[in-house]
Design a protein around this motif. Structure first.
Motif, short mmCIF file in Angstrom:
data_model
loop_
_atom_site.label_atom_id
_atom_site.label_comp_id
_atom_site.label_asym_id
_atom_site.label_seq_id
_atom_site.Cartn_x
_atom_site.Cartn_y
_atom_site.Cartn_z
N ASP A 56 0.85 -1.19 0.00
CA ASP A 56 0.00 0.00 0.00
C ASP A 56 0.89 1.25 0.00
O ASP A 56 1.49 1.60 1.01
CB ASP A 56 -0.92 -0.03 1.21
CG ASP A 56 -1.85 1.17 1.29
OD1 ASP A 56 -1.68 2.13 0.51
OD2 ASP A 56 -2.75 1.15 2.14
N ASP A 58 0.17 4.52 -0.22
CA ASP A 58 -0.24 5.64 0.63
C ASP A 58 0.21 5.42 2.08
O ASP A 58 0.71 6.33 2.73
CB ASP A 58 -1.76 5.83 0.59
CG ASP A 58 -2.24 6.33 -0.77
OD1 ASP A 58 -1.44 6.93 -1.51
OD2 ASP A 58 -3.43 6.12 -1.07
N THR A 59 0.02 4.19 2.56
CA THR A 59 0.44 3.88 3.93
C THR A 59 1.96 3.93 4.05
O THR A 59 2.49 4.45 5.02
CB THR A 59 -0.10 2.50 4.36
OG1 THR A 59 -1.53 2.50 4.25
CG2 THR A 59 0.30 2.16 5.78
N LEU A 63 3.80 6.45 6.74
CA LEU A 63 4.65 5.94 7.82
C LEU A 63 6.11 6.36 7.63
O LEU A 63 6.80 6.65 8.62
CB LEU A 63 4.51 4.42 7.92
CG LEU A 63 3.10 3.91 8.21
CD1 LEU A 63 3.11 2.41 8.43
CD2 LEU A 63 2.45 4.63 9.38
N LEU A 128 0.48 5.64 14.86
CA LEU A 128 0.16 5.32 13.47
C LEU A 128 1.02 4.17 12.95
O LEU A 128 0.53 3.26 12.28
CB LEU A 128 0.37 6.54 12.58
CG LEU A 128 -0.71 7.59 12.58
CD1 LEU A 128 -0.24 8.83 11.82
CD2 LEU A 128 -1.99 7.06 11.98
N LEU A 132 -0.74 0.78 11.67
CA LEU A 132 -0.89 0.56 10.23
C LEU A 132 0.14 -0.39 9.62
O LEU A 132 -0.05 -0.84 8.49
CB LEU A 132 -0.83 1.91 9.50
CG LEU A 132 -1.94 2.90 9.85
CD1 LEU A 132 -1.73 4.22 9.11
CD2 LEU A 132 -3.31 2.31 9.55
N SER A 133 1.21 -0.68 10.33
CA SER A 133 2.22 -1.59 9.77
C SER A 133 1.94 -3.02 10.21
O SER A 133 1.23 -3.26 11.18
CB SER A 133 3.62 -1.17 10.24
OG SER A 133 3.78 -1.36 11.63
N LEU A 151 5.33 -3.48 5.65
CA LEU A 151 3.98 -3.57 5.10
C LEU A 151 3.93 -4.80 4.21
O LEU A 151 4.87 -5.05 3.45
CB LEU A 151 3.63 -2.33 4.26
CG LEU A 151 3.50 -1.02 5.01
CD1 LEU A 151 3.28 0.12 4.02
CD2 LEU A 151 2.37 -1.08 6.01
#
Length: 161
Positions: A56, A58-59, A63, A128, A132-133, A151
């Motif tokens: 991803d 965007d992620t 990050l 975050l 998110l990871s 990721l």
């Protein structure tokens, strides 16, 4: 195919368009300033796009920006540069930010005892990264520390069209 020829035998492997990116890596020294953040984001974005990697993007950009901003804000400027390392593998990507401060980041791998203050503009970066990871952490290096996140690659059937 000419008339009278047999059709080709069916393939047992993935279709030609279902390729997996080959492992690749980048390492770049960044300035110890806020200008490092957009440079780091651009490198990650371009690396994922160039190799058509399925992590991803965007992620990964978000990050990466958090790690680089933390390194700029929380480490003293000195002769050792902040360094960004991006590794793309078929299973996903890993991003590391190296900085000259050997002190580990505050509670990167364990939840905070108290949630961040909603009135402050900072204090959510590590939250975050944890949220998110797929995994994150830090390790000592010869010149300080490396803070990283991973990721996973997103399977084709789960990617947006």
């Amino acid at each position: 195919m000419k008339a009278g020829q047999d059709s080709p035998a069916p393939r047992n492997g993935p279709a030609v368009h279902d390729h997996f990116p080959a492992p690749a890596s980048w390492r770049i020294a960044l300035p110890h300033s806020a200008a490092a953040v957009p440079v780091a984001r651009a490198l990650v974005r371009n690396a994922l796009a160039e190799l058509e990697h399925t992590a991803d993007g965007d992620t990964a950009e978000l990050l990466t920006a958090e790690l680089v901003a933390n390194a700029v804000e929380h480490t003293p400027a000195g002769p050792t540069a902040i360094e960004l390392v991006v590794e793309l593998m078929p299973t996903g990507c890993q991003v590391e930010v190296h900085d000259p401060d050997p002190s580990p980041p505050a509670d990167l791998t364990r939840p905070d005892v108290e949630p961040p203050d909603p009135w402050r503009e900072d204090g959510r970066g590590l939250l975050l990264i944890r949220a998110l990871s797929s995994s994150c952490g830090h390790r000592p290096t010869r010149s300080g520390k490396a803070v990283w996140f991973r990721l996973p690659a997103v399977p084709a059937q789960r990617r947006p069209h």
